[in-house]
Design a protein around this motif. Structure first.
Motif, PDB file in Angstrom:
ATOM      1  N   ARG A  19      -5.491  -8.131   8.723  1.00 54.35           N
ATOM      2  CA  ARG A  19      -4.376  -8.988   8.146  1.00 54.35           C
ATOM      3  C   ARG A  19      -4.888  -8.673   6.449  1.00 54.35           C
ATOM      4  O   ARG A  19      -3.972  -9.384   6.316  1.00 54.35           O
ATOM      5  CB  ARG A  19      -4.961 -10.281   8.601  1.00 54.35           C
ATOM      6  N   ILE A  61       5.776  -7.211  -2.680  1.00 56.09           N
ATOM      7  CA  ILE A  61       4.741  -7.063  -1.519  1.00 56.09           C
ATOM      8  C   ILE A  61       4.965  -8.523  -1.140  1.00 56.09           C
ATOM      9  O   ILE A  61       4.482  -9.783  -2.040  1.00 56.09           O
ATOM     10  CB  ILE A  61       3.296  -6.925  -1.764  1.00 56.09           C
ATOM     11  N   LYS A 101       3.030 -11.550   0.960  1.00 54.32           N
ATOM     12  CA  LYS A 101       1.837 -12.100   1.380  1.00 54.32           C
ATOM     13  C   LYS A 101       2.391 -13.462   2.196  1.00 54.32           C
ATOM     14  O   LYS A 101       2.516 -14.761   1.807  1.00 54.32           O
ATOM     15  CB  LYS A 101       0.823 -12.636   0.268  1.00 54.32           C
ATOM     16  N   PHE A 123       1.698  -0.490   4.904  1.00 53.30           N
ATOM     17  CA  PHE A 123       0.102  -0.147   4.021  1.00 53.30           C
ATOM     18  C   PHE A 123      -0.430   1.065   3.013  1.00 53.30           C
ATOM     19  O   PHE A 123       0.162   2.122   3.480  1.00 53.30           O
ATOM     20  CB  PHE A 123      -0.864  -0.525   5.582  1.00 53.30           C
ATOM     21  N   LYS A 176       1.146  -4.037   8.934  1.00 54.62           N
ATOM     22  CA  LYS A 176       2.096  -3.735   8.043  1.00 54.62           C
ATOM     23  C   LYS A 176       2.643  -2.319   7.603  1.00 54.62           C
ATOM     24  O   LYS A 176       1.740  -1.735   7.672  1.00 54.62           O
ATOM     25  CB  LYS A 176       2.383  -4.592   6.781  1.00 54.62           C
ATOM     26  N   ASP A 188      -3.249  -4.092  -2.504  1.00 55.89           N
ATOM     27  CA  ASP A 188      -3.391  -5.556  -1.795  1.00 55.89           C
ATOM     28  C   ASP A 188      -2.330  -5.803  -1.265  1.00 55.89           C
ATOM     29  O   ASP A 188      -1.959  -6.558  -2.234  1.00 55.89           O
ATOM     30  CB  ASP A 188      -4.035  -6.250  -2.529  1.00 55.89           C
ATOM     31  N   ASN A 189      -2.224  -5.511  -0.411  1.00 48.23           N
ATOM     32  CA  ASN A 189      -0.737  -6.031   0.290  1.00 48.23           C
ATOM     33  C   ASN A 189      -0.596  -6.456   1.726  1.00 48.23           C
ATOM     34  O   ASN A 189      -0.335  -7.135   2.229  1.00 48.23           O
ATOM     35  CB  ASN A 189       0.414  -5.102   0.397  1.00 48.23           C
ATOM     36  N   GLY A 190      -2.393  -7.009   1.677  1.00 49.64           N
ATOM     37  CA  GLY A 190      -2.450  -7.879   2.952  1.00 49.64           C
ATOM     38  C   GLY A 190      -2.200  -9.367   2.788  1.00 49.64           C
ATOM     39  O   GLY A 190      -1.850 -10.245   1.920  1.00 49.64           O
ATOM     40  N   ASP A 191      -2.440 -10.285   3.961  1.00 50.26           N
ATOM     41  CA  ASP A 191      -1.779 -11.964   3.958  1.00 50.26           C
ATOM     42  C   ASP A 191      -3.246 -12.459   3.421  1.00 50.26           C
ATOM     43  O   ASP A 191      -4.287 -12.015   3.623  1.00 50.26           O
ATOM     44  CB  ASP A 191      -1.084 -11.943   5.117  1.00 50.26           C
ATOM     45  N   GLN A 222      -9.492  -8.847  -1.765  1.00 53.24           N
ATOM     46  CA  GLN A 222      -8.384  -9.135  -0.659  1.00 53.24           C
ATOM     47  C   GLN A 222     -10.082 -10.249   0.241  1.00 53.24           C
ATOM     48  O   GLN A 222      -9.995 -11.354   0.905  1.00 53.24           O
ATOM     49  CB  GLN A 222      -9.074  -7.858   0.569  1.00 53.24           C
ATOM     50  N   GLY A 226      -3.888  -5.624   5.531  1.00 54.42           N
ATOM     51  CA  GLY A 226      -2.414  -5.291   5.219  1.00 54.42           C
ATOM     52  C   GLY A 226      -2.546  -4.499   6.407  1.00 54.42           C
ATOM     53  O   GLY A 226      -0.933  -3.746   6.613  1.00 54.42           O
TER      54      GLY A 226
END
Length: 142
Positions: free
Chosen positions: A35, A11, A13, A44, A41, A49-52, A118, A38
Motif C-alpha cells: 500500500r 496522484i 493519495k 504504479f 494501483k 511515490d504514488n502510494g497511500d 514511503q 502503490g
C-alpha cells in the motif's frame, strides 16, 4: 506503445486505517508495504511515490507465529567498540510495540531516498486511538 506515466500533481493519495489486533506480523507488514509503494494501483511506477498513507492501531497486540516471539533477535550498534546490543521480539514488543512493525515494513521497502519517503507515510500507534481523524481514513481489512 508507450507506458502511461501519471503526473505527480494528479496522484491521488488515500488514507487507510488498519487494526493490527491478532494479525500476523509478516503478513500484515507485506500488505502495508504494498500500500505504501502503490503496487495495488494500476498507475504504479517503481520510481514514483504514488502510494497511500497507512495508519496502524493496536500494534501492541500483534502476533508472531511459532516461537519467533522468543527466538527472533533485533540488533543495533551504539557506535562504540563492542557496542552491539541485542533484543528479542518479546522485549521489543513490551518496550516499543510500534518499532516491531516499523522495522518489518522498513525491510520490505526500497533502500533508497524513495523508500525513506514511503516509510514516512506509515503511522503506527500502540493503542486504539490515533490523531488522524481529520484525514477521514478508510478502514482497511487485511
Amino acid at each position: 506503445m508507450k507506458s502511461y506515466l501519471t503526473p505527480v500533481n494528479e496522484i491521488e493519495k488515500n488514507w487507510y486505517v488498519v487494526d493490527a489486533e491478532n494479525k500476523v506480523l509478516g503478513r500484515l507488514a507485506s500488505e502495508i508495504a504494498n500500500r505504501l509503494r502503490g503496487k495495488h494501483k494500476p498507475t504504479f511506477s517503481s520510481f514514483i511515490d504514488n502510494g497511500d498513507f497507512v495508519v496502524v492501531t493496536n500494534a501492541e497486540k500483534i502476533v508472531l507465529t511459532g516461537n519467533k516471539i522468543n527466538d527472533k533477535k533485533y540488533y543495533r550498534h551504539t557506535g562504540y567498540i563492542g557496542g552491539i546490543k541485542e533484543a528479542s521480539a518479546k522485549e521489543l514488543l513490551e518496550k516499543h510495540p510500534t518499532d516491531l512493525l516499523m522495522k518489518a515494513v522498513k525491510g520490505m521497502l526500497p533502500k533508497n531516498k524513495l523508500g525513506r519517503a514511503q516509510l514516512k507515510k506509515l503511522k503506527v500507534y500502540a493503542g486504539k486511538d490515533h490523531p488522524h481523524a481529520a484525514q477521514q481514513p478508510v478502514e482497511l481489512d487485511i
